[in-house]
Structures are given as C-alpha cells and as structure tokens.
Design a protein around this motif. Structure first.
Motif, PDB file in Angstrom:
ATOM      1  N   ILE B 243       0.800  -1.294  -0.269  1.00 38.92           N
ATOM      2  CA  ILE B 243      -0.486   0.098   0.028  1.00 38.92           C
ATOM      3  C   ILE B 243       0.509   0.782   0.446  1.00 38.92           C
ATOM      4  N   ARG B 244       0.960   2.299  -1.011  1.00 36.10           N
ATOM      5  CA  ARG B 244       1.361   3.475  -0.984  1.00 36.10           C
ATOM      6  C   ARG B 244       0.569   4.353  -0.777  1.00 36.10           C
ATOM      7  N   SER B 245       1.074   5.415   0.124  1.00 36.43           N
ATOM      8  CA  SER B 245       1.097   6.556   0.522  1.00 36.43           C
ATOM      9  C   SER B 245       0.833   7.561  -0.939  1.00 36.43           C
ATOM     10  N   ARG B 246      -0.465   8.597  -0.919  1.00 35.98           N
ATOM     11  CA  ARG B 246      -0.362   9.175  -2.050  1.00 35.98           C
ATOM     12  C   ARG B 246       0.635  10.793  -2.214  1.00 35.98           C
ATOM     13  N   ILE B 247       1.212  10.494  -0.598  1.00 36.31           N
ATOM     14  CA  ILE B 247       2.013  12.110  -0.005  1.00 36.31           C
ATOM     15  C   ILE B 247       2.766  11.505   0.327  1.00 36.31           C
ATOM     16  N   PRO B 248       4.242  11.894  -0.559  1.00 39.06           N
ATOM     17  CA  PRO B 248       5.421  11.439  -0.065  1.00 39.06           C
ATOM     18  C   PRO B 248       5.959  12.050   1.591  1.00 39.06           C
ATOM     19  N   ALA B 249       7.155  11.431   1.919  1.00 36.94           N
ATOM     20  CA  ALA B 249       6.675  11.249   3.593  1.00 36.94           C
ATOM     21  C   ALA B 249       7.043  12.918   3.969  1.00 36.94           C
ATOM     22  N   ASP B 250       8.090  13.484   3.316  1.00 34.85           N
ATOM     23  CA  ASP B 250       8.315  14.598   3.091  1.00 34.85           C
ATOM     24  C   ASP B 250       8.212  16.363   3.537  1.00 34.85           C
ATOM     25  N   GLU B 251       6.477  15.758   2.333  1.00 36.94           N
ATOM     26  CA  GLU B 251       4.853  16.831   1.867  1.00 36.94           C
ATOM     27  C   GLU B 251       4.353  16.897   3.565  1.00 36.94           C
ATOM     28  N   VAL B 252       4.418  15.299   4.357  1.00 41.26           N
ATOM     29  CA  VAL B 252       3.499  15.261   5.154  1.00 41.26           C
ATOM     30  C   VAL B 252       4.326  16.048   6.149  1.00 41.26           C
ATOM     31  N   PHE B 253       5.012  15.790   6.511  1.00 42.79           N
ATOM     32  CA  PHE B 253       5.985  16.291   7.784  1.00 42.79           C
ATOM     33  C   PHE B 253       5.927  17.468   7.086  1.00 42.79           C
ATOM     34  N   ASP B 254       6.031  18.555   6.134  1.00 45.55           N
ATOM     35  CA  ASP B 254       5.359  19.814   5.771  1.00 45.55           C
ATOM     36  C   ASP B 254       4.295  20.167   6.530  1.00 45.55           C
ATOM     37  N   ALA B 255       3.493  19.530   5.649  1.00 47.13           N
ATOM     38  CA  ALA B 255       2.140  18.845   6.618  1.00 47.13           C
ATOM     39  C   ALA B 255       1.435  19.444   8.358  1.00 47.13           C
ATOM     40  N   MET B 256       2.335  19.334   8.954  1.00 51.20           N
ATOM     41  CA  MET B 256       2.433  18.878  10.285  1.00 51.20           C
ATOM     42  C   MET B 256       3.103  20.327  10.886  1.00 51.20           C
ATOM     43  N   ARG B 257       4.007  20.282   9.891  1.00 50.24           N
ATOM     44  CA  ARG B 257       4.715  22.322  10.292  1.00 50.24           C
ATOM     45  C   ARG B 257       3.348  22.961  10.013  1.00 50.24           C
ATOM     46  N   ASP B 258       2.462  23.042   8.517  1.00 50.28           N
ATOM     47  CA  ASP B 258       0.849  23.561   8.499  1.00 50.28           C
ATOM     48  C   ASP B 258       0.587  24.025   9.924  1.00 50.28           C
ATOM     49  N   VAL B 259       0.097  22.367  10.210  1.00 47.04           N
ATOM     50  CA  VAL B 259      -0.906  22.627  11.343  1.00 47.04           C
ATOM     51  C   VAL B 259      -0.999  22.848  12.593  1.00 47.04           C
TER      52      VAL B 259
END
Lengths: 223, 289
Positions: B243-259
């Motif tokens: 199963i693949r994440s549609r959002i790559p790890a680095d973008e998830v990390f950036d989203a965490m900062r945004d949140v």
C-alpha cells in the motif's frame, strides 16, 4: 539535528525540560560555585513553579547541585541523599520578567563560604542557558568550553585575560563582558573552541583585580 | 547543517554511496560530529540496552509523583496472561510495552528520549516485541534505531519534534513515523518502503494536540504512546502489503509543520486547552497544588 539529539538523551523522566534540564541547571550552579555545596536557596519561576512538583523539578535541581547526571537513578531520592550529605536547601517561587517560562534562580554556598547566585532556564531537550550570574546578565550554556571571570572593572583587564588565553593557543568563539557600574563588579564570559586547561585558570587568577575564575569543560560536569 | 534535509535526499545519498539507509544515517552523522562509526555504534547499542533494561525493570507498584499514573501496564499484562485479549500476542505486547515505558518515564525511571521523553514508549514498544517475534539479532535492531534517527532528524529539520511548537503530532506523531520506518527495516523493506511507512504513520496522527493534564507528561501522554506504537505497526504492515502513501514523507512532514503553526497555543503543551481544560483535569489540578 544529530542522531543522538533525536535518540537520546538517556535521562530520568518524565520531562527533558523540567527534569533533565533541571538537573543540568543544578549541575552548572555547582560548577559555578566550585567545591561541595552546603546551602542552597532555589526560586522556581513560570512553568517550573506551576508544574515543577509533578515533574520532579525540585528533586532534579537538588540532584544537579550534588553533581548527579540527568540519567542518574538516584534523582528521585535526591532530597534524602542531600540530607545525608549535609546539603540544606529551601524552595520558593519568584516572578521573572522577560525570562523563559522554565526558569530558576539559585543562590548556593559551598563549604568554603563562597556564594553564587545564578538564574538559568531550560527551554527544551535538556538544554539549558544561564541568563544571570551574581546579579549581572549573562548568556551561556556550558555546552562548549567556557571560562567565567569575575573581577573589578579596571582598564585593560579584558586584554590581559584574553592575552593569557591567546598565549595558550586557545581560540575564543564568544566574549561577553558585563559590569555593575564603572569601576564596579564585572563578569566576563568567554566561550572557547578548545578545552580550557587548569594552568589558564591559574594564570588568570593571578591577574590583579580578578576575584574568581571558573572553567566549565563539557564532559567534566560531575567533577 | 545536516547533509540531508529530506527523506528524498537521504535515499539519494544512500543510493549514491551504495550504503543502506541506516549506514548512511550513521556515516553522515559521524562525519558531521567528528565521531568514529565504532563509537557511534556503541552509543546506539547503549540506547537499545537502556530501553531493554527499563522495559524489564518495570514495576507495577510504582506511582508517579502526582499519583496520576502507574500500574496500568501491569493490568494489561494480567489481561494478556488471562487469555481474554482479543488482539494477538504481538499487538498485545506492543500495547503493554508502550504503557510500561510511558509509566516508567512518569515514575522517574531511566528512559531514552525518542525523540522526546513524553514519546519514549513508541520505539521500544514497536521494536522490542517485533524483533523478538521476527527473531532478528540485536545488530539489526540497532540498525533500525539509526533508520528511526534519520527519519526523526528530517522531521526535526523540516517541522518539529516539540509539543510546545507543533503539538503532540510532533512528539507521538514523529515517534510513530520513526518507529514505522524502523520496523520496515526489521521486515527487510527498501529505503522507499521506509519512507512510505514514515509517511503513512504520521499522516494518521496529523492534528494531534498536546494537552497534558496539569501540564504533566502523564495524561494523556502515556496512552498516546500506545496509539503511536500501534499506528507504526499498522503503517509498516500496510507498506509491506504494497500500500502506497499518495503524499510523500517530506510533504507529510511539511504538512505537520503547517498544522502545528495553525494550532492554538492552548493546545501546545501549555496545559490549558483540550483535556487539560476538562473539568476533571481542573479538579485534579486543585488536588495537586
């Protein structure tokens, strides 16, 4: 961030800022006083005052005053161990304007009757910063080799002190000088790139008007 | 400045140098810190041994200074031993392990901040039972800790590992992301798999606020270690299932900062909002002070 900032430190819980950092604060005060501390007055401020008890902050500070490291399993029993060693202490709270919320002001006296008053904060991750020393502003962490010189404010003393350091081939990375008033008490904080040897301390101590020289070499905390 | 600021760069470095991800993390850090790989390895082995020791020494009779925590892992152990547990032995021991370490931290025992003291239960709760189940040697678990540290250092660089800055997602979320990648290493996955698991785990925990009762690292922190550990196992398993994440790890990390940046200060370790502001929490505070 280096690998062991992410995995580590090894520490006694529950909080890197309120427990591990509090040990470090006690420890740096111990190093600033020198010798064995026999009396201490500890004023907690901000979040240290409001949530310190549940985080073991008071016990952690007392452990640090005895030279324990943040991973020492005796930290929870530090009050009892202090009593055995003849270290008496009392706690209070204070309000500090403009300081980090996790802060403490500690007045400590060693077995030779020498006293130091230091304010320090623990912003997170177990790191600390001394922001006040003997009533004068300061800013150092003890993470790099640091020399603290207390003296009278006299013309030329800065260059005499730095001259001794330069003569030993030690590179200074940061120099802070603060004084009470012209000709009053002064505190010089010198951060260096290399370990500060004992002979540098002795040579500076010999300079006229210098009242106390402390060296903080990382890795020698518990000495 | 770190040699890599993204998981993408870390994987590229690993490929360019022809070294596995864990080894790349180790060598880059050694170069930066002027540390020999042997000393680094020994230090990391030391982290594993502290995790093991503390996990073993758990004492269900101990209570935290506040009296809020202690003994729950013991209850979980009894429940597992009774044979009534619905989840299998591995998942049950992940739950118990996370509780044990979280309670040890609250009770002033020696722990490894991973990446923080409050989240110290996630990595050991995942790695110790899974390594046991897989029968992998300690060397492999130490390697997995490097993988975890590599992911953690990218998160710290791009986002945060501090609850005061970005909420619990930055502590339990980061720990879960790190543990997921580390578990993929134990399972024999590739670097891409590790990145994928790291992404899946943190995605599920985005938005988690830091609302400790009384400002103490106890409620709900200890049980959130269980959440982080379980999510890490799920993310690693999904990854190995393809199963693949549609959002790559680095973008998830950036989203965490945004949140995290949008998170109200009362939900960032101030002990004011969320559970910390609940009537029961406030009553607890009166008792304590």
């Amino acid at each position: 961030m280096n690998v062991f900032d992410i995995l580590g430190p090894v520490m006694v819980g529950p909080s890197s800022s309120h427990t591990a950092g509090a040990v470090r604060i006690g420890q740096i005060v111990r190093r600033l006083v020198g010798g064995e501390i026999v009396r201490a007055k500890i004023l907690l401020a901000g979040s240290f005052a409001s949530t310190g008890a549940g985080h073991g902050t008071p016990r952690a500070i007392v452990a640090g005053l005895m030279g324990f490291m943040p991973d020492d399993e005796r930290i929870p029993r530090s009050f009892e161990l202090a009593a055995e060693r003849g270290l008496t202490f009392d706690f209070g709270t204070t309000v500090l304007r403009g300081a980090h919320p996790n802060s403490a002001v500690i007045t400590a006296e060693n077995d030779r009757g020498e006293r130091v008053e230091a304010g320090a904060s623990s912003p997170g991750g177990g790191r600390i910063r001394v922001f006040e020393l003997d009533g004068l502003p300061a800013s150092f962490s003890g993470e790099v080799p640091t020399l603290i010189v207390r003296s009278e404010d006299r013309p030329g003393y800065v260059s005499r002190v730095t001259g001794v350091i330069a003569a030993q081939g030690i590179n200074m990375s940061k120099l802070q000088v603060e004084r009470e008033a012209r000709g009053g008490r002064a505190v010089m904080v010198i951060e260096c790139d290399q370990r500060i040897p004992y002979k540098v301390k002795m040579a500076i101590t010999a300079i006229e008007g210098i009242s106390k020289v402390t060296r903080l070499n990382p890795g020698e905390e518990s000495k | 400045m770190s040699a890599y600021t993204s998981v993408k760069e870390l994987l590229e470095l690993s490929e360019k140098r022809g070294t596995p991800v864990w080894r790349t993390v180790q060598l880059m850090d050694c170069e930066e810190q002027g540390l020999s790989p042997e000393d680094s390895w020994n230090a990391m082995a030391g982290m594993l041994s502290v995790m093991r020791q503390t996990d073993r020494d758990y004492d269900r009779r101990h209570r935290s200074l506040s009296g809020l925590s202690g003994g729950d892992a013991g209850k979980m152990e009894d429940y597992i031993a009774s044979g009534r547990a619905l989840s299998g032995p591995l998942i049950s021991s992940v739950i118990a392990g996370a509780l044990r370490m979280g309670e040890c931290n609250a009770c002033m025992k020696r722990i490894v901040a991973a990446p923080t003291a409050g989240a110290c239960g996630v990595l050991p709760a995942v790695l110790l039972p899974c390594a046991g189940r897989l029968g992998v040697p300690d060397e492999r678990v130490i390697e997995a800790l490097y993988v975890a540290a590599g992911i953690g250092s990218v998160i710290a660089t791009r986002a945060s590992i501090s609850g005061a800055e970005c909420g619990c997602q930055a502590e339990i979320g980061s720990a879960s992301s790190m543990a997921a990648a580390a578990l993929v290493h134990l399972l024999g996955g590739t670097g891409q798999d590790m990145a994928n698991a790291a992404a899946l785990a943190l995605k599920a925990l985005l938005g988690l606020v830091c609302d400790p009762v009384g400002g103490l690292v106890e409620v709900p922190c200890i049980k959130r270690n269980v959440l982080g550990a379980l999510e890490a196992v799920a993310a690693a398993e999904m990854t190995m299932a393809g199963i693949r994440s549609r959002i790559p790890a680095d973008e998830v990390f950036d989203a965490m900062r945004d949140v995290g940046e949008k998170m109200d200060a009362s939900l960032r370790e101030t002990g004011e909002g969320g559970l910390a502001g609940s009537p029961s929490a406030l009553k607890q505070g009166e008792r304590e002070v």
